[in-house]
Design a protein around this motif. Structure first.
Motif, short mmCIF file in Angstrom:
data_model
loop_
_atom_site.label_atom_id
_atom_site.label_comp_id
_atom_site.label_asym_id
_atom_site.label_seq_id
_atom_site.Cartn_x
_atom_site.Cartn_y
_atom_site.Cartn_z
N MET A 58 105.40 37.42 15.93
CA MET A 58 106.83 37.11 15.82
C MET A 58 107.21 36.04 16.83
O MET A 58 106.56 35.88 17.86
CB MET A 58 107.66 38.37 16.07
N ARG A 59 108.30 35.34 16.51
CA ARG A 59 108.83 34.33 17.41
C ARG A 59 110.35 34.43 17.42
O ARG A 59 110.96 34.86 16.44
CB ARG A 59 108.41 32.93 16.96
N ASP A 60 110.95 34.04 18.52
CA ASP A 60 112.41 34.00 18.59
C ASP A 60 112.94 33.25 17.36
O ASP A 60 112.52 32.12 17.10
CB ASP A 60 112.85 33.27 19.87
N GLU A 68 106.13 24.29 25.75
CA GLU A 68 106.44 23.95 24.37
C GLU A 68 107.04 25.11 23.60
O GLU A 68 107.75 24.92 22.62
CB GLU A 68 105.18 23.43 23.68
N ALA A 69 106.79 26.34 24.06
CA ALA A 69 107.36 27.50 23.39
C ALA A 69 108.88 27.52 23.49
O ALA A 69 109.56 28.11 22.64
CB ALA A 69 106.78 28.78 23.98
N TYR A 70 109.40 26.90 24.53
CA TYR A 70 110.86 26.89 24.75
C TYR A 70 111.46 25.50 24.63
O TYR A 70 112.62 25.29 25.01
CB TYR A 70 111.17 27.48 26.13
N LYS A 99 117.26 45.26 16.78
CA LYS A 99 116.01 45.97 16.55
C LYS A 99 114.91 45.51 17.51
O LYS A 99 114.17 46.32 18.07
CB LYS A 99 115.56 45.77 15.10
N VAL A 100 114.80 44.22 17.70
CA VAL A 100 113.68 43.66 18.45
C VAL A 100 114.02 43.46 19.92
O VAL A 100 113.12 43.46 20.77
CB VAL A 100 113.23 42.32 17.80
N GLY A 101 115.31 43.28 20.24
CA GLY A 101 115.69 43.11 21.63
C GLY A 101 116.05 41.70 22.04
O GLY A 101 116.06 41.39 23.24
N TYR A 102 116.35 40.83 21.08
CA TYR A 102 116.76 39.48 21.43
C TYR A 102 118.17 39.49 22.02
O TYR A 102 119.02 40.29 21.61
CB TYR A 102 116.73 38.57 20.20
N ASN A 103 118.42 38.57 22.95
CA ASN A 103 119.74 38.43 23.56
C ASN A 103 120.45 37.22 22.99
O ASN A 103 119.82 36.19 22.70
CB ASN A 103 119.60 38.26 25.09
N LEU A 130 115.46 35.54 26.88
CA LEU A 130 115.96 35.60 25.51
C LEU A 130 115.64 36.91 24.81
O LEU A 130 116.14 37.16 23.73
CB LEU A 130 115.37 34.43 24.70
N ARG A 131 114.78 37.70 25.44
CA ARG A 131 114.44 39.00 24.84
C ARG A 131 114.27 40.02 25.93
O ARG A 131 113.69 39.74 26.98
CB ARG A 131 113.14 38.88 24.02
#
Length: 282
Positions: A121-123, A233-235, A259-263, A278-279
């Motif tokens: 999974m990814r943001d 690069e992820a951000y 559900k996943v915890g993203y902010n 972000l999570r």
């Protein structure tokens, strides 16, 4: 050992069309019965990316025989048997797919008792930004539905994965793209252990080259397998996406976030502040 890595979908409209074909292709590859696959599957451009030598050998063989004959079956007859033999003699067969949903994993888990599944999974904000760049989403007044459908599908995958984890213990693992990018060695060791694969010094050398060598591939766009700095690069999207679009994603994807915890991201300053997590438990 078989492994399938489930990544996020590219667009909502592909699911009903591609799902059956993707499942059929996965079963054929896991069974090493490749002669029944369409030539397009075995010559797809994705096979030219990365460092998998066997795929490169197959592509080279097929290209050579296709230059000698315009009949695709000739290339298949000459090249595929050797590829199938390599497949049958391999300790591990791994597929990464963005075409298959978690709902289709049950049959594969039953049919292949040694199969393990990694749910990547990814943001969603980073994913949507990537899809906007490559045409998956359009930045217009009517893209809300596309984003909402995307997050609903990812949430469905999460729920289906949790159900499968209860029914098939120790055979499904969930990972986050950002965690792998930030801690490539630790994450890789965990993945190797889960899959029952030997983690060697050569493995670590290759992972470091792919994630932190300071050297990036050229002219490969989103298909690059080597990143000069995977964590950075992820951000990268946080400096390129508009705060208006971020807020739109935050609003329509609230169920997935819960559900996943993203902010959520309240403003542009927070968006570009990489210290802001972000999570939860990131």
């Amino acid at each position: 050992m078989y492994a399938v890595i489930i990544s996020e979908p590219k667009s909502r409209t592909e699911f009903s069309i591609r799902e059956d074909a993707a499942s059929f292709t996965a079963r054929a590859i896991f069974s090493c019965k490749l002669t029944g696959l369409p030539l397009d599957v075995l010559t797809d451009g994705f096979l030219t990316h990365g460092n998998e030598k066997t795929s490169h050998q197959l592509m080279s063989c097929l290209a050579s025989f296709r230059r000698l004959s315009s009949e695709p079956s000739m290339a298949l007859r000459r090249c595929i048997p050797d590829y199938e033999m390599i497949c049958n003699n391999s300790k591990h067969v791994v597929i990464k797919t963005i075409r298959m949903r978690m709902s289709s994993m049950e049959r594969l888990l039953v049919n292949f008792p040694r199969l393990k599944v990694i749910h990547l999974m990814r943001d969603p904000r980073g994913t949507v930004r990537s899809q906007k760049r490559y045409g998956g989403f359009t930045h217009s007044s009517n893209d809300t539905e596309s984003v909402e459908n995307f997050c609903r599908t990812v949430l469905r995958d999460v729920l289906d994965r949790e159900d499968l984890q209860r029914r098939f213990p120790n055979r499904i693992m969930s990972v986050f793209y950002e965690d792998i990018a930030k801690h490539p060695i630790t994450s890789s060791k965990e993945l190797y252990s889960f899959l029952g694969m030997n983690y060697t010094s050569e493995s670590e050398k290759e992972i470091l080259h792919m994630t932190s060598s300071g050297i990036a591939e050229k002219n490969c766009g989103a298909l690059c397998t080597n990143r000069s700095n995977s964590s950075q690069e992820a951000y990268e999207w946080r400096h390129e996406i508009s705060i208006g679009f971020v807020k739109k994603v935050d609003k329509v994807c609230v169920d997935l976030y819960n559900k996943v915890g993203y902010n959520t991201i309240p403003n542009k300053t927070v968006l570009q502040d990489l210290q802001y997590q972000l999570r939860n438990n990131n």
